[in-house]
Design an enzyme around this catalytic site. Structure first.
Site, mmCIF file in Angstrom:
data_model
loop_
_atom_site.group_PDB
_atom_site.id
_atom_site.type_symbol
_atom_site.label_atom_id
_atom_site.label_comp_id
_atom_site.label_asym_id
_atom_site.label_seq_id
_atom_site.Cartn_x
_atom_site.Cartn_y
_atom_site.Cartn_z
ATOM 1 N N CYS A 1 31.208 9.396 0.009
ATOM 2 C CA CYS A 1 31.372 10.798 0.396
ATOM 3 C C CYS A 1 32.287 11.488 -0.615
ATOM 4 C CB CYS A 1 31.968 10.882 1.792
ATOM 5 S SG CYS A 1 33.705 10.389 1.819
ATOM 6 N N CYS B 1 37.366 8.512 5.171
ATOM 7 C CA CYS B 1 37.943 8.544 6.520
ATOM 8 C C CYS B 1 36.870 8.072 7.486
ATOM 9 C CB CYS B 1 38.456 9.954 6.852
ATOM 10 S SG CYS B 1 37.215 11.076 7.489
ATOM 11 N N LYS C 1 22.286 17.419 14.343
ATOM 12 C CA LYS C 1 21.548 16.973 13.150
ATOM 13 C C LYS C 1 20.201 16.368 13.512
ATOM 14 C CE LYS C 1 25.780 16.133 10.589
ATOM 15 N NZ LYS C 1 26.604 15.160 9.846
ATOM 16 N N ARG D 1 27.414 25.343 1.108
ATOM 17 C CA ARG D 1 26.346 24.343 1.242
ATOM 18 C C ARG D 1 25.017 25.058 1.514
ATOM 19 N NH1 ARG D 1 27.880 20.424 5.931
ATOM 20 N NH2 ARG D 1 29.305 19.465 4.452
ATOM 21 N N ARG E 1 21.894 21.722 11.883
ATOM 22 C CA ARG E 1 22.159 21.715 10.428
ATOM 23 C C ARG E 1 20.863 21.522 9.633
ATOM 24 N NH1 ARG E 1 27.573 20.124 9.311
ATOM 25 N NH2 ARG E 1 28.898 20.867 11.000
ATOM 26 N N CYS F 1 38.166 17.424 0.268
ATOM 27 C CA CYS F 1 38.010 17.243 1.716
ATOM 28 C C CYS F 1 39.371 17.184 2.400
ATOM 29 C CB CYS F 1 37.225 15.970 2.021
ATOM 30 S SG CYS F 1 37.064 15.772 3.807
ATOM 31 N N CYS G 1 30.758 10.281 6.533
ATOM 32 C CA CYS G 1 29.844 11.227 5.878
ATOM 33 C C CYS G 1 28.856 10.559 4.916
ATOM 34 C CB CYS G 1 30.640 12.308 5.144
ATOM 35 S SG CYS G 1 31.621 13.320 6.263
ATOM 36 N N LYS H 1 28.385 20.114 15.993
ATOM 37 C CA LYS H 1 27.296 20.073 15.010
ATOM 38 C C LYS H 1 26.098 19.324 15.591
ATOM 39 C CE LYS H 1 29.887 17.973 11.983
ATOM 40 N NZ LYS H 1 30.456 17.166 10.880
HETATM 41 FE FE1 SRM Z 1 30.554 15.243 6.819
HETATM 42 C C1 SRM Z 1 33.249 16.865 8.044
HETATM 43 C C2 SRM Z 1 31.277 16.291 3.732
HETATM 44 C C3 SRM Z 1 27.492 14.261 5.831
HETATM 45 C C4 SRM Z 1 30.245 13.402 9.689
HETATM 46 N N1 SRM Z 1 31.990 16.425 6.043
HETATM 47 C C5 SRM Z 1 32.996 17.041 6.725
HETATM 48 C C6 SRM Z 1 33.761 18.012 5.823
HETATM 49 C C7 SRM Z 1 33.100 19.352 5.949
HETATM 50 C C8 SRM Z 1 35.264 18.096 6.056
HETATM 51 C C9 SRM Z 1 35.751 19.178 6.981
HETATM 52 O O1 SRM Z 1 35.379 19.189 8.181
HETATM 53 O O2 SRM Z 1 36.519 20.014 6.532
HETATM 54 C C10 SRM Z 1 33.457 17.370 4.447
HETATM 55 C C11 SRM Z 1 33.517 18.321 3.255
HETATM 56 C C12 SRM Z 1 33.939 17.578 2.009
HETATM 57 C C13 SRM Z 1 33.809 18.387 0.797
HETATM 58 O O3 SRM Z 1 34.856 18.702 0.175
HETATM 59 O O4 SRM Z 1 32.700 18.698 0.390
HETATM 60 C C14 SRM Z 1 32.150 16.671 4.722
HETATM 61 N N2 SRM Z 1 29.539 15.379 5.123
HETATM 62 C C15 SRM Z 1 30.036 15.761 3.925
HETATM 63 C C16 SRM Z 1 29.061 15.485 2.804
HETATM 64 C C17 SRM Z 1 29.114 16.530 1.696
HETATM 65 C C18 SRM Z 1 29.337 14.081 2.258
HETATM 66 C C19 SRM Z 1 28.676 13.759 0.946
HETATM 67 O O5 SRM Z 1 29.416 13.346 0.057
HETATM 68 O O6 SRM Z 1 27.454 13.859 0.829
HETATM 69 C C20 SRM Z 1 27.754 15.466 3.613
HETATM 70 C C21 SRM Z 1 27.143 16.828 3.770
HETATM 71 C C22 SRM Z 1 25.874 16.759 4.540
HETATM 72 C C23 SRM Z 1 25.136 18.059 4.628
HETATM 73 O O7 SRM Z 1 24.520 18.415 3.638
HETATM 74 O O8 SRM Z 1 25.155 18.665 5.696
HETATM 75 C C24 SRM Z 1 28.257 14.996 4.968
HETATM 76 N N3 SRM Z 1 29.074 14.103 7.640
HETATM 77 C C25 SRM Z 1 27.928 13.716 7.010
HETATM 78 C C26 SRM Z 1 27.319 12.639 7.722
HETATM 79 C C27 SRM Z 1 26.075 11.885 7.297
HETATM 80 C C28 SRM Z 1 24.829 12.436 7.908
HETATM 81 O O9 SRM Z 1 24.830 13.494 8.550
HETATM 82 O O10 SRM Z 1 23.800 11.787 7.747
HETATM 83 C C29 SRM Z 1 28.127 12.372 8.825
HETATM 84 C C30 SRM Z 1 27.934 11.224 9.853
HETATM 85 C C31 SRM Z 1 26.811 11.478 10.772
HETATM 86 C C32 SRM Z 1 27.266 12.277 11.936
HETATM 87 O O11 SRM Z 1 27.320 13.498 11.847
HETATM 88 O O12 SRM Z 1 27.607 11.663 12.951
HETATM 89 C C33 SRM Z 1 29.214 13.307 8.770
HETATM 90 N N4 SRM Z 1 31.532 15.193 8.579
HETATM 91 C C34 SRM Z 1 31.285 14.319 9.610
HETATM 92 C C35 SRM Z 1 32.280 14.510 10.632
HETATM 93 C C36 SRM Z 1 32.355 13.765 11.990
HETATM 94 C C37 SRM Z 1 31.542 14.456 13.013
HETATM 95 C C38 SRM Z 1 31.764 13.892 14.388
HETATM 96 O O13 SRM Z 1 30.792 13.655 15.096
HETATM 97 O O14 SRM Z 1 32.919 13.693 14.767
HETATM 98 C C39 SRM Z 1 33.157 15.504 10.151
HETATM 99 C C40 SRM Z 1 34.420 16.052 10.848
HETATM 100 C C41 SRM Z 1 34.110 17.052 11.911
HETATM 101 O O15 SRM Z 1 32.986 17.526 12.092
HETATM 102 O O16 SRM Z 1 35.061 17.373 12.625
HETATM 103 C C42 SRM Z 1 32.673 15.897 8.863
HETATM 104 FE FE1 SF4 Z 2 35.852 13.918 4.141
HETATM 105 FE FE2 SF4 Z 2 35.935 11.870 5.775
HETATM 106 FE FE3 SF4 Z 2 33.646 13.118 5.363
HETATM 107 FE FE4 SF4 Z 2 34.633 11.656 3.460
HETATM 108 S S1 SF4 Z 2 33.994 10.894 5.464
HETATM 109 S S2 SF4 Z 2 33.839 13.746 3.212
HETATM 110 S S3 SF4 Z 2 36.816 11.932 3.700
HETATM 111 S S4 SF4 Z 2 35.408 13.988 6.340
#
Ligand code: SRM
Ligand code: SF4
Length: 551
Positions: free
Chosen positions: A428, A473, A207, A72, A141, A434, A477, A205
């Site tokens: 997402c 899930c 943000k 990324r 991030r 994922c 995201c 993380k």
């Molecule tokens: Fe996310 C984890 C994809 C935005 C909350 N997110 C992941 C992972 C890395 C899975 C993993 O931990 O192994 C996913 C990778 C999937 C893949 O194959 O690419 C993933 N997140 C994404 C993306 C690519 C979704 C998309 O389709 O656009 C976004 C990448 C953003 C970036 O450029 O940095 C993405 N993730 C978000 C957002 C939205 C936002 O930030 O505005 C959230 C919710 C906001 C937040 O952070 O509260 C988000 N992602 C999570 C979480 C839950 C975090 C938590 O507080 O518990 C995880 C799981 C974790 O961190 O344990 C996670």
């Molecule tokens: Fe993966 Fe869940 Fe984030 Fe979708 S919402 S990219 S399934 S961690």
């Protein structure tokens, strides 16, 4: 205080994010890296993944999982030159799956990079002045900023803060350069002492997003720190600061919840803003939960401390008081599709990229079109928080050239003929990469929308820009909790249907029906659309109607 989590120990022992990554990379027997290094490598902007579609087939052949890496980029505010776009295009084709994925945080991801190809990938990025430092891991991030150059005459001024904040919160370690770019090992480790992150980095993380009202396209309140630019008499007066946003929860764990950030005050100078942002991060570093990662985000630190105590601690650390928050109004959150004139007289075109996947398919040759655009050198590339592209800085005379390309490859038709619900949709990644996905998202949402569109048409609701967001899930995201219709994956083919969110990102939705499949989703939505069409008040959005109906 309970014991530190395993990840905390890995971070502290990692010698500033080196771990045993060099050894892991040299091991040719496996496509994987060592367990501890899987945590460390995230800080370098990468995740080890495997193709979940192929797990069974590989297991039957007694082969190890098909491991590869997602990388990324760090792009504060989500901006690339055309030359950089071409570099990403080449890298995606040479080392990745070929698909370029725009994320919901304004940056780009490449999937499917094999272990042996990580270094060439990072090196190619470096040549294009791009890096992936700190785009994952327990650290600040990619910093977001409203993407639309026409949003405000002050866009460029406000936009520059994304970069300033990103630089302020970068880690000091040189591990990235040493491991991926073969730069010389530091002899004096003191040079990389890190007063902000120390050896432990953050508990989780972190943000940050900057919104420019009236558009909340960055979903500012979903961030640990949401900054809201305050403009009066066409001058930037400062920023309201909101803290404690985060949109994840865990099914069955009531201790976890999505939360919108709380506005705690206003600062009027750059110096104060940067100081306040920095000290919010140090509070999270010092007070955040380091034993339970499910409760480690700033939102829980804030709720545990209480807002008043948090602000007091912040003011103690900064040495100044926050002013009362200034009034602001969000009236929109989406992208303004099509050609629009920017304040400097130049033009920008916002195009729809369904779920951020840039590839050529049967509907349009999007990837080829964007390459042709980049080759003209006549537009900059912005990425929006709803996973779309804005081609900006286009001179009046060059507009027809770009327009012709967008028409020729079907991009204009896709953008301008798609229904409003499709244009306001986001999903997402989920399957197949994922590891946390319980249900499909980006591969499935387009076909669900095919079935929702006729329902909207039946009740003459096609002109309602209803937001729909799907995640595989409960991690949220694609910010599915901040949508009028949210679909949150619970199991394969099943989702929680969440309704009642507002349209601008200031009110979350709530569970309406749990764990339902496609037929039930459609059966639930149809009578609600019918009731909305008949009973809505003038100007009432679907989300507001659902809130009024269900309380
Ligand atoms: Fe996310 C984890 C994809 C935005 C909350 N997110 C992941 C992972 C890395 C899975 C993993 O931990 O192994 C996913 C990778 C999937 C893949 O194959 O690419 C993933 N997140 C994404 C993306 C690519 C979704 C998309 O389709 O656009 C976004 C990448 C953003 C970036 O450029 O940095 C993405 N993730 C978000 C957002 C939205 C936002 O930030 O505005 C959230 C919710 C906001 C937040 O952070 O509260 C988000 N992602 C999570 C979480 C839950 C975090 C938590 O507080 O518990 C995880 C799981 C974790 O961190 O344990 C996670
Ligand atoms: Fe993966 Fe869940 Fe984030 Fe979708 S919402 S990219 S399934 S961690």
């Amino acid at each position: 205080m309970s014991d530190k989590s395993a990840i905390e120990k890995i971070k502290e022992a990692s010698e500033h994010l080196r771990g045993s990554l060099k050894e892991s990379l040299q091991d040719e027997i496996t496509g994987a890296i060592r367990d501890d290094d899987q945590a460390v490598v995230k800080f370098h902007g990468m995740y080890m993944q495997d193709d979940r579609d192929r797990r069974e087939e590989r297991a039957a052949k007694r082969l190890e999982r098909l491991y590869s890496y997602m990388i990324r980029l760090r792009l504060p505010g989500g901006l690339l030159t055309p030359e950089q776009w071409l570099a990403v295009y080449d890298v995606a084709g040479e080392y990745g799956t070929g698909v370029i994925k725009i994320t919901s945080r304004q940056t780009l991801q490449l999937h499917g990079i094999l272990k042996s190809e990580i270094k060439p990938t990072i090196q190619a990025f470096q040549l294009a002045k791009l890096d992936s430092i700190a785009t994952c891991g327990d650290i600040n991030r990619n910093v977001l900023c409203s993407s639309h150059p026409g949003q405000s005459p002050l866009h460029a001024e406000i936009f520059s803060y994304a970069d300033k904040i990103s630089r302020l919160l970068m880690p000091k370690t040189k591990a990235y350069y040493e491991i991926w770019l073969d730069e010389e090992v530091l002899l004096d480790k003191k040079e990389e002492e890190d007063p902000l992150y120390q050896e432990r980095y953050l508990p989780r993380k972190f943000k940050i997003g900057i919104a420019i009202p009236p558009n909340n396209d960055v979903d500012a309140l979903a961030n640990d720190i949401g900054l809201i630019a305050i403009i009066e008499d066409e001058k930037l007066k400062g920023f309201n600061i909101a803290v404690g946003g985060g949109l994840s929860s865990t099914h069955g764990n009531p201790e976890t919840y999505p939360r919108l950030a709380t506005v705690i005050g206003f600062v009027d100078t750059e110096e104060k803003l940067l100081k306040a942002v920095y000290e919010v991060v140090t509070i999270q570093r010092d007070f955040g939960n380091r034993s339970d990662r499910k409760r480690a985000r700033l939102k829980y630190t804030l709720d545990t401390m209480g807002v008043e105590a948090f602000v007091k601690e912040l003011e103690k650390r900064t040495g100044f008081s926050l002013e009362p928050a200034k009034p602001y109004t969000f009236t929109s959150r989406g992208d303004y599709y099509g050609w629009k004139q920017s304040v400097d007289g130049k033009w920008h075109y916002t195009l729809l990229v369904e779920n951020g996947r840039i590839t050529d398919d049967e509907t349009q040759a999007l990837k080829t079109a964007l390459r042709e655009v980049a080759l003209t050198g006549k537009a900059l590339f912005h990425f929006t928080c709803t996973q779309n592209v804005i081609l900006s800085g286009v001179a009046e005379a060059d507009k027809p050239v770009l327009d012709e390309i967008l028409v020729r490859f079907g991009v204009k038709a896709k953008t301008e003929e798609s229904s409003l619900i499709r244009r306001n949709a986001m999903a997402c990644v989920a399957f197949p990469t994922c590891p946390l996905a319980l249900a499909e998202a980006q591969r499935y949402l387009p076909s669900l929308i095919d079935k929702i569109e006729p329902l909207l048409a039946k009740y003459e609701l096609e002109k309602e820009p209803i937001t729909i967001r799907m995640t595989g899930c409960p991690n949220g995201c694609a910010r599915s909790y901040a949508a009028e219709i949210g679909l949150v994956g619970t199991a394969y083919g099943k989702y929680n249907l969440q309704l009642g969110g507002d349209r601008v990102g200031e009110r979350l939705n709530a569970i309406y029906k749990e764990n339902i499949g496609e037929a039930e989703i459609l059966a639930e939505l149809e009578p609600l659309f019918a009731a909305y069409a008949t009973n809505r008040k003038t100007g009432e959005t679907f989300g507001d109607f659902m809130l009024r109906r269900n309380g």
